[in-house]
Design a protein around this motif. Sequence first.
Motif, short mmCIF file in Angstrom:
data_model
loop_
_atom_site.label_atom_id
_atom_site.label_comp_id
_atom_site.label_asym_id
_atom_site.label_seq_id
_atom_site.Cartn_x
_atom_site.Cartn_y
_atom_site.Cartn_z
N PRO A 153 44.78 38.38 -40.13
CA PRO A 153 43.94 39.56 -39.91
C PRO A 153 44.05 40.01 -38.46
O PRO A 153 44.03 39.17 -37.54
CB PRO A 153 42.52 39.05 -40.22
CG PRO A 153 42.73 37.85 -41.09
CD PRO A 153 43.99 37.22 -40.58
N VAL A 154 44.18 41.30 -38.25
CA VAL A 154 44.37 41.84 -36.90
C VAL A 154 43.65 43.16 -36.71
O VAL A 154 43.28 43.82 -37.68
CB VAL A 154 45.86 42.09 -36.58
CG1 VAL A 154 46.61 40.81 -36.34
CG2 VAL A 154 46.51 42.92 -37.69
N THR A 155 43.48 43.55 -35.46
CA THR A 155 42.94 44.87 -35.12
C THR A 155 44.12 45.83 -34.89
O THR A 155 45.26 45.38 -34.73
CB THR A 155 42.12 44.82 -33.83
OG1 THR A 155 43.00 44.48 -32.75
CG2 THR A 155 41.03 43.77 -33.91
N ASP A 162 45.75 44.93 -31.74
CA ASP A 162 46.67 43.80 -31.88
C ASP A 162 48.04 44.26 -32.38
O ASP A 162 49.08 43.82 -31.88
CB ASP A 162 46.13 42.78 -32.90
CG ASP A 162 44.90 42.05 -32.40
OD1 ASP A 162 44.76 41.89 -31.17
OD2 ASP A 162 44.07 41.64 -33.25
N HIS A 209 38.16 46.26 -43.46
CA HIS A 209 37.90 45.75 -42.12
C HIS A 209 36.52 45.14 -41.98
O HIS A 209 35.60 45.48 -42.72
CB HIS A 209 38.12 46.85 -41.07
CG HIS A 209 36.98 47.80 -40.93
ND1 HIS A 209 36.93 49.01 -41.57
CD2 HIS A 209 35.83 47.71 -40.22
CE1 HIS A 209 35.81 49.64 -41.26
NE2 HIS A 209 35.11 48.87 -40.44
N LYS A 221 35.39 45.98 -32.27
CA LYS A 221 36.72 46.04 -32.89
C LYS A 221 36.65 45.87 -34.39
O LYS A 221 35.69 45.33 -34.93
CB LYS A 221 37.65 45.01 -32.26
CG LYS A 221 37.23 43.58 -32.35
CD LYS A 221 38.25 42.72 -31.61
CE LYS A 221 37.85 41.25 -31.63
NZ LYS A 221 38.81 40.43 -30.87
N ILE A 237 38.54 44.24 -37.50
CA ILE A 237 39.56 43.29 -37.90
C ILE A 237 39.95 43.55 -39.35
O ILE A 237 39.14 43.44 -40.26
CB ILE A 237 39.08 41.84 -37.72
CG1 ILE A 237 38.75 41.61 -36.23
CG2 ILE A 237 40.15 40.86 -38.18
CD1 ILE A 237 38.28 40.22 -35.91
N SER A 269 42.03 43.07 -42.87
CA SER A 269 42.69 42.07 -43.72
C SER A 269 43.14 42.74 -45.01
O SER A 269 42.69 43.84 -45.34
CB SER A 269 41.74 40.91 -44.02
OG SER A 269 40.53 41.42 -44.56
#
Lengths: 178, 178
Positions: A15-17, A20, A55, A66, A68, A70
Amino acid sequence: MSLRYALLGIIAKEPVTGYDVVKIFKQRMTYFWNSTHSQIYTELHKMEDNNLIQHELVVQGTLPNKKIYSLTDTGKKELIRWALEEPLKPAKIKDEFLIKTTIFPFLSAEDINNLLDEVIAREEKTLRMTKEWKKHFTSQEEHSVGTILTVEYGIKYSEMYLEWCKWAKQYIQENMQH
Amino acid sequence: MSLRYALLGIIAKEPVTGYDVVKIFKQRMTYFWNSTHSQIYTELHKMEDNNLIQHELVVQGTLPNKKIYSLTDTGKKELIRWALEEPLKPAKIKDEFLIKTTIFPFLSAEDINNLLDEVIAREEKTLRMTKEWKKHFTSQEEHSVGTILTVEYGIKYSEMYLEWCKWAKQYIQENMQH
DNA sequence: GTTTCATATGTCTAAAATGACATATATATA
DNA sequence: TATATATATGTCATTTTAGACATATGAAAC
């Protein structure tokens, strides 16, 4: 539309922003994908509308909040469907440097050398970043097959490019006199 | 805007038609540039409006008429100015195959092998075309430095890719069991 | 004899991508 | 102490790119 799958691929691993993703593209994917933050944020919104990702908002207090992202089940299925069913497209490459070689016959050996030094610096930087990333993830417990494969590709790619630069320098020296 | 310089570079080497450019991109430049005929014709018009190139109309009677473009002095100067003065941009690569590697952990060894075979076929085709082009121009009196450099780059690039594929196949076989 | 491919150039719409504009705090560097 | 960089997300206008639509003949393959 492939940006969508590039994003799904990144999010599938962890999982990222959006922030990222920008860094991942720049630091560890330059040799096979690229995009800008404006396009990434827009596409993430569309993907969430299409229920491919979801998110979780993380409120950080001092630093900006932020999101995140997935994968949803739908997103994971769609990524696998794409990978297995969609026929592979040709790689799309735009490398200005190789365009510049077309005018080498009109240039002095010194100018050519400067241009080659510029591209060597560019490729050495990429190689350095890829090696740092390899070192980093090798020290972690995280050892995704995909990461190992792409890192090795990146190193091979940059080394090939630098070897070619070396050869080109020698070729110019031996074959051009002006 | 770089398409403009890609076109100037091609035309600098030899006068060509838009149709020729399409073939050159596909057959001898896939590993460093790409475009479509719609974009090429449009850009050639704009470049002629800007006095960077000029055309000679060749009436062929039975076959369609064609426009053979060549550089103007302004065009040649602009190409050299760009090559020497504009800082080199990072290469922009979009290779779907390497995106697909991110989902290898979710796939069977058979599926992975099929995907790798697909990319091997793609790269072998490129290599074959590049080698044919090398053979062709080596037999001619035409031996532009730029051509020699880019052809060698293309061969190195495809060979690197194919070697990586071979390594990847072996890695998958040795490290994934399902 | 028909279908496909090569020759050759163009337009148009839609989608993708770029780069600027916009905001706000924390930390590191000079 | 000022400046630059990192964190974090977004919009908007313009440019670039893709892919379909459009046309017409010659040559080769089936």
